[in-house]
Design a protein around this motif. Sequence first.
Motif, PDB file in Angstrom:
ATOM      1  N   ARG A  18       0.837  -1.198   0.000  1.00  0.00           N
ATOM      2  CA  ARG A  18       0.000   0.000   0.000  1.00  0.00           C
ATOM      3  C   ARG A  18       0.873   1.250   0.000  1.00  0.00           C
ATOM      4  O   ARG A  18       2.021   1.222   0.457  1.00  0.00           O
ATOM      5  CB  ARG A  18      -0.884   0.047   1.249  1.00  0.00           C
ATOM      6  N   ASP A  19       0.290   2.350  -0.488  1.00  0.00           N
ATOM      7  CA  ASP A  19       0.894   3.673  -0.322  1.00  0.00           C
ATOM      8  C   ASP A  19       0.383   4.266   0.982  1.00  0.00           C
ATOM      9  O   ASP A  19      -0.838   4.383   1.189  1.00  0.00           O
ATOM     10  CB  ASP A  19       0.516   4.582  -1.491  1.00  0.00           C
ATOM     11  N   VAL A  20       1.292   4.621   1.879  1.00  0.00           N
ATOM     12  CA  VAL A  20       0.917   5.146   3.195  1.00  0.00           C
ATOM     13  C   VAL A  20       1.816   6.338   3.532  1.00  0.00           C
ATOM     14  O   VAL A  20       2.836   6.577   2.879  1.00  0.00           O
ATOM     15  CB  VAL A  20       1.066   4.062   4.297  1.00  0.00           C
ATOM     16  N   ASP A  21       1.435   7.082   4.560  1.00  0.00           N
ATOM     17  CA  ASP A  21       2.255   8.194   5.020  1.00  0.00           C
ATOM     18  C   ASP A  21       3.576   7.678   5.593  1.00  0.00           C
ATOM     19  O   ASP A  21       3.601   6.662   6.301  1.00  0.00           O
ATOM     20  CB  ASP A  21       1.520   8.992   6.096  1.00  0.00           C
ATOM     21  N   ALA A  22       4.642   8.386   5.292  1.00  0.00           N
ATOM     22  CA  ALA A  22       5.947   8.023   5.856  1.00  0.00           C
ATOM     23  C   ALA A  22       5.960   8.323   7.352  1.00  0.00           C
ATOM     24  O   ALA A  22       5.289   9.252   7.824  1.00  0.00           O
ATOM     25  CB  ALA A  22       7.051   8.800   5.154  1.00  0.00           C
ATOM     26  N   PRO A  23       6.711   7.545   8.135  1.00  0.00           N
ATOM     27  CA  PRO A  23       6.779   7.786   9.573  1.00  0.00           C
ATOM     28  C   PRO A  23       7.546   9.063   9.895  1.00  0.00           C
ATOM     29  O   PRO A  23       8.429   9.479   9.125  1.00  0.00           O
ATOM     30  CB  PRO A  23       7.503   6.552  10.112  1.00  0.00           C
ATOM     31  N   VAL A  24       7.207   9.677  11.010  1.00  0.00           N
ATOM     32  CA  VAL A  24       7.921  10.851  11.527  1.00  0.00           C
ATOM     33  C   VAL A  24       8.641  10.420  12.799  1.00  0.00           C
ATOM     34  O   VAL A  24       7.998   9.921  13.727  1.00  0.00           O
ATOM     35  CB  VAL A  24       6.959  12.012  11.820  1.00  0.00           C
ATOM     36  N   PRO A  25       9.969  10.547  12.861  1.00  0.00           N
ATOM     37  CA  PRO A  25      10.683  10.079  14.055  1.00  0.00           C
ATOM     38  C   PRO A  25      10.299  10.887  15.286  1.00  0.00           C
ATOM     39  O   PRO A  25      10.250  12.113  15.254  1.00  0.00           O
ATOM     40  CB  PRO A  25      12.162  10.271  13.690  1.00  0.00           C
TER      41      PRO A  25
END
Length: 327
Positions: A18-25
């Motif tokens: 799937r295309d999903v939001d990238a994580p934010v550290p």
Amino acid sequence: MKAVYILEPGGPEVLEVRDVDAPVPGQGEVLIDVVAAGLNRADVQQRRGFYPPPPGASEVPGLEVSGRIAGFGPGVSKPFSLGDKVVALLAGGGYAQQVAVPAEQVLRVPEGVDLVTAAALPEVAATVYSNLIMTAQLQPGETVLIHGATGGIGTMAIQLAKAFGARVATTAGTDEKVSTAKAFLGADIAINYKEEDFPESLRRQNEGKGADVILDVVGAKYLQQNVDALADYGRLVVIGLQGGAKGELDLGLLLKKRAAVVATALRPRPVAEKGAIMTAVRDAVWPLVADGRIRPLVAKTFPMDQAGAAHRYFDSGDHVGKVLLVM
């Protein structure tokens, strides 16, 4: 970014990119551009609906990755730089193009290992070292019995135990895997568990003595045989439940042998414990990898969009070493 999700509990066909939001550290985390991710039995159990991720962990499977540092959250104290080649131990989220992970669980890639192959190292190295050395206190000259000779855990455990001076016995399900365990991995004793009673065979090949330490991924199915196979003052460490979670334990035999049964899991441990294990791995295992005494073994690699095929191959049990997804 792209990530692999589990549509519903089931077989390899339930895995979907799937295309999903990238994580934010977050606080104390680093962001990693993932190059490769290792497959583990825990991923299969999660796919089947038997092993949900710990609270707060990503629903995306994957407990280990290799890649490059791409960013930092606030409060990261470890001296990493952007672009550093690293491996990481995860609670989940590895089957993705990026992952955010506590800095304590990240190590630089050991010398001499390419970045794809490095994904075969963090989870198995942390599992094997923490259980054989930190928990079971395996000593030079002792006999260790390792079940599952040719899987990711088995191939690492045989090599690590030999490097620490132990006498290594192992089990496998085919004559070909028995030969591989001895000729290729260096086991002193290898037993085909489908053709022999492994406690009896172990004693016959080990001067009448059982195992001082047993590393077991099977669980209930092997419980009675494992206790039978222990030497006096032996330590049985259970790290998997492939053969079930409930079994009968002969406490009388355990008392007679003054032996111990310990069960551990790596995934749900708090960050501080995982960090301590990874530091120990860096100090004790990475030098053995760098000088060639331990070789990370990769059976096959698959592109990310073939995650289902990778799981089918993993489920077949045909692999020797690790199966990797390449992003």
